[in-house]
Design a protein around this motif. Structure first.
Motif, PDB file in Angstrom:
ATOM      1  N   ALA A 116     -17.241  -1.916   4.536  1.00  0.00           N
ATOM      2  CA  ALA A 116     -16.646  -2.136   5.863  1.00  0.00           C
ATOM      3  C   ALA A 116     -15.336  -2.921   5.748  1.00  0.00           C
ATOM      4  N   ILE A 117     -15.309  -3.875   4.810  1.00  0.00           N
ATOM      5  CA  ILE A 117     -14.082  -4.672   4.616  1.00  0.00           C
ATOM      6  C   ILE A 117     -12.940  -3.749   4.192  1.00  0.00           C
ATOM      7  N   MET A 118     -13.215  -2.883   3.222  1.00  0.00           N
ATOM      8  CA  MET A 118     -12.166  -1.982   2.713  1.00  0.00           C
ATOM      9  C   MET A 118     -11.716  -0.989   3.783  1.00  0.00           C
ATOM     10  N   SER A 178      -4.173  10.768  -7.649  1.00  0.00           N
ATOM     11  CA  SER A 178      -3.622  10.738  -6.295  1.00  0.00           C
ATOM     12  C   SER A 178      -2.545  11.816  -6.120  1.00  0.00           C
ATOM     13  N   TYR A 179      -2.587  12.513  -4.985  1.00  0.00           N
ATOM     14  CA  TYR A 179      -1.617  13.576  -4.685  1.00  0.00           C
ATOM     15  C   TYR A 179      -1.054  13.362  -3.287  1.00  0.00           C
ATOM     16  N   HIS A 180      -0.057  14.189  -2.962  1.00  0.00           N
ATOM     17  CA  HIS A 180       0.517  14.106  -1.616  1.00  0.00           C
ATOM     18  C   HIS A 180       0.777  15.515  -1.105  1.00  0.00           C
ATOM     19  N   GLU A 181       0.506  15.709   0.212  1.00  0.00           N
ATOM     20  CA  GLU A 181       0.608  17.063   0.772  1.00  0.00           C
ATOM     21  C   GLU A 181       1.996  17.679   0.592  1.00  0.00           C
ATOM     22  N   PRO A 235       0.838  -1.205   0.000  1.00  0.00           N
ATOM     23  CA  PRO A 235       0.000   0.000   0.000  1.00  0.00           C
ATOM     24  C   PRO A 235       0.873   1.256   0.000  1.00  0.00           C
ATOM     25  N   GLY A 236       0.591   2.174  -0.923  1.00  0.00           N
ATOM     26  CA  GLY A 236       1.321   3.436  -0.949  1.00  0.00           C
ATOM     27  C   GLY A 236       2.617   3.391  -1.741  1.00  0.00           C
ATOM     28  N   SER A 237       2.907   2.279  -2.407  1.00  0.00           N
ATOM     29  CA  SER A 237       4.193   2.174  -3.114  1.00  0.00           C
ATOM     30  C   SER A 237       4.205   2.977  -4.418  1.00  0.00           C
ATOM     31  N   GLY A 238       3.024   3.398  -4.879  1.00  0.00           N
ATOM     32  CA  GLY A 238       2.981   4.223  -6.095  1.00  0.00           C
ATOM     33  C   GLY A 238       2.393   3.517  -7.302  1.00  0.00           C
ATOM     34  N   LYS A 239       1.679   2.406  -7.077  1.00  0.00           N
ATOM     35  CA  LYS A 239       1.090   1.652  -8.194  1.00  0.00           C
ATOM     36  C   LYS A 239       0.117   2.540  -8.979  1.00  0.00           C
ATOM     37  N   GLY A 240      -0.779   3.182  -8.252  1.00  0.00           N
ATOM     38  CA  GLY A 240      -1.800   4.014  -8.905  1.00  0.00           C
ATOM     39  C   GLY A 240      -1.179   5.195  -9.637  1.00  0.00           C
ATOM     40  N   THR A 241      -0.219   5.847  -8.999  1.00  0.00           N
ATOM     41  CA  THR A 241       0.455   7.001  -9.610  1.00  0.00           C
ATOM     42  C   THR A 241       1.091   6.591 -10.937  1.00  0.00           C
ATOM     43  N   GLN A 242       1.783   5.461 -10.945  1.00  0.00           N
ATOM     44  CA  GLN A 242       2.493   5.027 -12.158  1.00  0.00           C
ATOM     45  C   GLN A 242       1.516   4.475 -13.205  1.00  0.00           C
ATOM     46  N   HIS A 247      -9.863  12.361   1.394  1.00  0.00           N
ATOM     47  CA  HIS A 247      -8.900  11.472   2.044  1.00  0.00           C
ATOM     48  C   HIS A 247      -9.562  10.102   2.152  1.00  0.00           C
ATOM     49  N   ARG A 248      -8.805   9.033   1.942  1.00  0.00           N
ATOM     50  CA  ARG A 248      -9.392   7.684   2.012  1.00  0.00           C
ATOM     51  C   ARG A 248      -9.548   7.229   3.443  1.00  0.00           C
ATOM     52  N   PRO A 249     -10.708   6.602   3.786  1.00  0.00           N
ATOM     53  CA  PRO A 249     -10.922   6.111   5.163  1.00  0.00           C
ATOM     54  C   PRO A 249      -9.873   5.072   5.566  1.00  0.00           C
ATOM     55  N   THR A 264      -8.387  -2.244  -9.103  1.00  0.00           N
ATOM     56  CA  THR A 264      -9.511  -2.862  -8.384  1.00  0.00           C
ATOM     57  C   THR A 264      -9.963  -1.995  -7.206  1.00  0.00           C
ATOM     58  N   GLY A 265      -9.013  -1.326  -6.543  1.00  0.00           N
ATOM     59  CA  GLY A 265      -9.396  -0.440  -5.431  1.00  0.00           C
ATOM     60  C   GLY A 265     -10.311   0.679  -5.917  1.00  0.00           C
ATOM     61  N   ASP A 266      -9.962   1.289  -7.065  1.00  0.00           N
ATOM     62  CA  ASP A 266     -10.793   2.382  -7.613  1.00  0.00           C
ATOM     63  C   ASP A 266     -12.173   1.853  -8.011  1.00  0.00           C
ATOM     64  N   SER A 279     -11.576  -1.303   6.848  1.00  0.00           N
ATOM     65  CA  SER A 279     -10.779  -1.928   7.910  1.00  0.00           C
ATOM     66  C   SER A 279      -9.415  -2.392   7.388  1.00  0.00           C
ATOM     67  N   GLY A 280      -9.222  -2.340   6.055  1.00  0.00           N
ATOM     68  CA  GLY A 280      -7.919  -2.711   5.487  1.00  0.00           C
ATOM     69  C   GLY A 280      -7.808  -4.179   5.121  1.00  0.00           C
ATOM     70  N   GLN A 281      -8.911  -4.922   5.204  1.00  0.00           N
ATOM     71  CA  GLN A 281      -8.881  -6.343   4.832  1.00  0.00           C
ATOM     72  C   GLN A 281      -9.187  -6.497   3.341  1.00  0.00           C
ATOM     73  N   GLU A 289      11.433   9.565 -11.683  1.00  0.00           N
ATOM     74  CA  GLU A 289      12.503   8.568 -11.878  1.00  0.00           C
ATOM     75  C   GLU A 289      11.929   7.152 -11.905  1.00  0.00           C
ATOM     76  N   VAL A 290      10.940   6.897 -11.033  1.00  0.00           N
ATOM     77  CA  VAL A 290      10.289   5.571 -11.043  1.00  0.00           C
ATOM     78  C   VAL A 290       9.644   5.364 -12.424  1.00  0.00           C
ATOM     79  N   ALA A 291       8.995   6.405 -12.937  1.00  0.00           N
ATOM     80  CA  ALA A 291       8.335   6.302 -14.251  1.00  0.00           C
ATOM     81  C   ALA A 291       9.365   5.996 -15.340  1.00  0.00           C
TER      82      ALA A 291
HETATM   83  P1  AP5 Z   1      -0.317   5.753  -4.792  1.00  0.00           P
HETATM   84  O1  AP5 Z   1       0.118   5.836  -6.215  1.00  0.00           O
HETATM   85  O2  AP5 Z   1      -1.709   6.119  -4.461  1.00  0.00           O
HETATM   86  O3  AP5 Z   1       0.071   4.316  -4.200  1.00  0.00           O
HETATM   87  P2  AP5 Z   1      -0.635   2.897  -4.391  1.00  0.00           P
HETATM   88  O4  AP5 Z   1       0.432   1.858  -4.418  1.00  0.00           O
HETATM   89  O5  AP5 Z   1      -1.593   2.935  -5.550  1.00  0.00           O
HETATM   90  O6  AP5 Z   1      -1.370   2.821  -2.998  1.00  0.00           O
HETATM   91  P3  AP5 Z   1      -2.835   2.326  -2.588  1.00  0.00           P
HETATM   92  O7  AP5 Z   1      -3.015   2.765  -1.195  1.00  0.00           O
HETATM   93  O8  AP5 Z   1      -3.871   2.780  -3.584  1.00  0.00           O
HETATM   94  O9  AP5 Z   1      -2.666   0.811  -2.720  1.00  0.00           O
HETATM   95  P4  AP5 Z   1      -3.465  -0.266  -2.021  1.00  0.00           P
HETATM   96  O10 AP5 Z   1      -2.949  -1.434  -2.764  1.00  0.00           O
HETATM   97  O11 AP5 Z   1      -3.361  -0.331  -0.555  1.00  0.00           O
HETATM   98  O12 AP5 Z   1      -4.990   0.198  -2.248  1.00  0.00           O
HETATM   99  P5  AP5 Z   1      -6.104  -0.200  -3.317  1.00  0.00           P
HETATM  100  O13 AP5 Z   1      -6.824   1.024  -3.691  1.00  0.00           O
HETATM  101  O14 AP5 Z   1      -5.549  -1.043  -4.407  1.00  0.00           O
HETATM  102  O15 AP5 Z   1       0.715   6.645  -3.932  1.00  0.00           O
HETATM  103  C1  AP5 Z   1       0.522   6.854  -2.544  1.00  0.00           C
HETATM  104  C2  AP5 Z   1       0.956   8.294  -2.169  1.00  0.00           C
HETATM  105  O16 AP5 Z   1       2.367   8.420  -2.359  1.00  0.00           O
HETATM  106  C3  AP5 Z   1       0.321   9.371  -3.047  1.00  0.00           C
HETATM  107  O17 AP5 Z   1       0.069  10.504  -2.259  1.00  0.00           O
HETATM  108  C4  AP5 Z   1       1.374   9.666  -4.124  1.00  0.00           C
HETATM  109  O18 AP5 Z   1       1.267  10.991  -4.610  1.00  0.00           O
HETATM  110  C5  AP5 Z   1       2.666   9.434  -3.338  1.00  0.00           C
HETATM  111  N1  AP5 Z   1       3.745   8.868  -4.162  1.00  0.00           N
HETATM  112  C6  AP5 Z   1       3.639   7.927  -5.133  1.00  0.00           C
HETATM  113  N2  AP5 Z   1       4.854   7.621  -5.628  1.00  0.00           N
HETATM  114  C7  AP5 Z   1       5.753   8.371  -4.930  1.00  0.00           C
HETATM  115  C8  AP5 Z   1       7.179   8.498  -4.980  1.00  0.00           C
HETATM  116  N3  AP5 Z   1       7.934   7.789  -5.850  1.00  0.00           N
HETATM  117  N4  AP5 Z   1       7.765   9.358  -4.109  1.00  0.00           N
HETATM  118  C9  AP5 Z   1       7.020  10.084  -3.223  1.00  0.00           C
HETATM  119  N5  AP5 Z   1       5.659  10.017  -3.144  1.00  0.00           N
HETATM  120  C10 AP5 Z   1       5.044   9.172  -3.984  1.00  0.00           C
HETATM  121  O19 AP5 Z   1      -7.055  -1.150  -2.441  1.00  0.00           O
HETATM  122  C11 AP5 Z   1      -7.849  -0.638  -1.397  1.00  0.00           C
HETATM  123  C12 AP5 Z   1      -8.672  -1.751  -0.776  1.00  0.00           C
HETATM  124  O20 AP5 Z   1      -9.557  -2.316  -1.770  1.00  0.00           O
HETATM  125  C13 AP5 Z   1      -7.880  -2.949  -0.259  1.00  0.00           C
HETATM  126  O21 AP5 Z   1      -7.377  -2.731   1.057  1.00  0.00           O
HETATM  127  C14 AP5 Z   1      -8.959  -4.056  -0.298  1.00  0.00           C
HETATM  128  O22 AP5 Z   1      -9.875  -3.917   0.768  1.00  0.00           O
HETATM  129  C15 AP5 Z   1      -9.696  -3.736  -1.593  1.00  0.00           C
HETATM  130  N6  AP5 Z   1      -9.079  -4.412  -2.746  1.00  0.00           N
HETATM  131  C16 AP5 Z   1      -8.504  -3.803  -3.826  1.00  0.00           C
HETATM  132  N7  AP5 Z   1      -8.033  -4.725  -4.678  1.00  0.00           N
HETATM  133  C17 AP5 Z   1      -8.309  -5.943  -4.136  1.00  0.00           C
HETATM  134  C18 AP5 Z   1      -8.035  -7.274  -4.548  1.00  0.00           C
HETATM  135  N8  AP5 Z   1      -7.379  -7.539  -5.690  1.00  0.00           N
HETATM  136  N9  AP5 Z   1      -8.453  -8.277  -3.734  1.00  0.00           N
HETATM  137  C19 AP5 Z   1      -9.128  -8.051  -2.589  1.00  0.00           C
HETATM  138  N10 AP5 Z   1      -9.407  -6.790  -2.128  1.00  0.00           N
HETATM  139  C20 AP5 Z   1      -8.993  -5.751  -2.908  1.00  0.00           C
END
Ligand code: AP5
Length: 214
Positions: A51-53, A136-139, A9-16, A160-162, A31-33, A55-57, A204-206
């Motif tokens: 509720a599942i989302m 997605s943005y960051h403060e 979570p937060g590694s930058g998947k969505g951003t990239q 902000h996401r719950p 899938t999260g979106d 809570s982070g499950q 650079e990641v891009a």
């Molecule tokens: P961001 O790009 O938003 O990171 P991300 O990896 O997309 O993080 P997520 O929190 O969206 O991932 P997640 O996997 O937990 O959530 P998801 O929505 O898939 O970047 C994060 C922040 O950092 C941003 O502010 C960005 O600007 C900044 N940033 C990015 N790159 C940076 C860099 N290089 N340097 C500095 N800053 C940077 O899932 C949510 C929930 O949905 C899950 O918990 C689950 O309940 C459900 N769900 C989703 N998919 C599934 C599945 N396949 N199976 C079961 N449940 C699922």
């Protein structure tokens, strides 16, 4: 080209994934979106998963697999797609192989974005997103180019996401270690797993991902 972006979570998947969509026309399948759109619409699925989302499950595999199986067959995926947040369990990875085989589609790369846990906590605690398009943005690290206006769609509403609350973030890291990290050997053994240092700046990641994709 069809790829998976993996990472905690937060590694930058969505951003990239959004950048790949803008630069290469590879459709972002997050899938999260999709699930957040379902909760925002108040649909039966949304009510079931909220509720599942929060809570982070993880949402049950069958729900997610059905969602992606339908989505990858749509016309806008013909130019290729980036899976962002899927697969997240071994059964999901196996189901993905089956659905790709049925459609005679390949998987070109699986890219793991690695980031230290302290940096992830900083990223999630400072994250906010566009309420309209989900960008997605960051403060501190990634503010909109014009203050208060989304770079992508021009909206002035942000949320902000719950599940970015500290308790939910702890649960999401634990779920990643227990349920998602075990899919890495699955792709490593097939020789398609590539690792990118996600501690670098977003641009650079891009660039690194671009080098992998060629
Ligand atoms: P961001 O790009 O938003 O990171 P991300 O990896 O997309 O993080 P997520 O929190 O969206 O991932 P997640 O996997 O937990 O959530 P998801 O929505 O898939 O970047 C994060 C922040 O950092 C941003 O502010 C960005 O600007 C900044 N940033 C990015 N790159 C940076 C860099 N290089 N340097 C500095 N800053 C940077 O899932 C949510 C929930 O949905 C899950 O918990 C689950 O309940 C459900 N769900 C989703 N998919 C599934 C599945 N396949 N199976 C079961 N449940 C699922």
């Amino acid at each position: 080209m069809n790829i998976i972006l993996l990472g905690p979570p937060g590694s930058g998947k969505g951003t990239q994934a959004k950048r790949l969509e803008q630069r290469r026309g590879m459709r972002q399948l997050a899938t999260g979106d999709m699930l957040r759109a379902a909760t925002a619409s108040g649909s039966e699925l949304g009510l079931r998963v909220k509720a599942i989302m929060d809570s982070g499950q993880l949402v049950p595999d069958d729900v997610i697999i059905a969602m992606i199986a339908q989505r990858i067959g749509e016309p806008d995926c013909r130019n290729g797609f980036t899976l962002d947040g899927f697969p997240r369990t071994v059964p999901q990875a196996q189901a993905l192989d089956d659905m790709l085989a049925r459609r005679e589609l390949g998987l070109d790369h699986v890219i793991l974005i690695e980031v230290d846990e302290a940096a992830l906590i900083d990223r999630l605690s400072g994250r906010f997103s566009c309420a309209k398009c989900g960008a997605s943005y960051h403060e501190r690290h990634h503010r909109p180019r014009i203050e208060g206006v989304c770079d992508i769609c021009g909206s002035r509403e942000f949320v902000h996401r719950p599940d970015d609350r500290p308790e939910a973030v702890t649960a999401r890291f634990e779920v990643y270690r227990r349920q998602t990290a075990p899919i890495l050997p699955y792709y490593r053994e097939r020789g398609i797993l590539r690792v990118v240092d996600g501690m670098m700046a977003i641009d650079e990641v891009a660039r690194e991902i671009d080098r992998i994709l060629g």
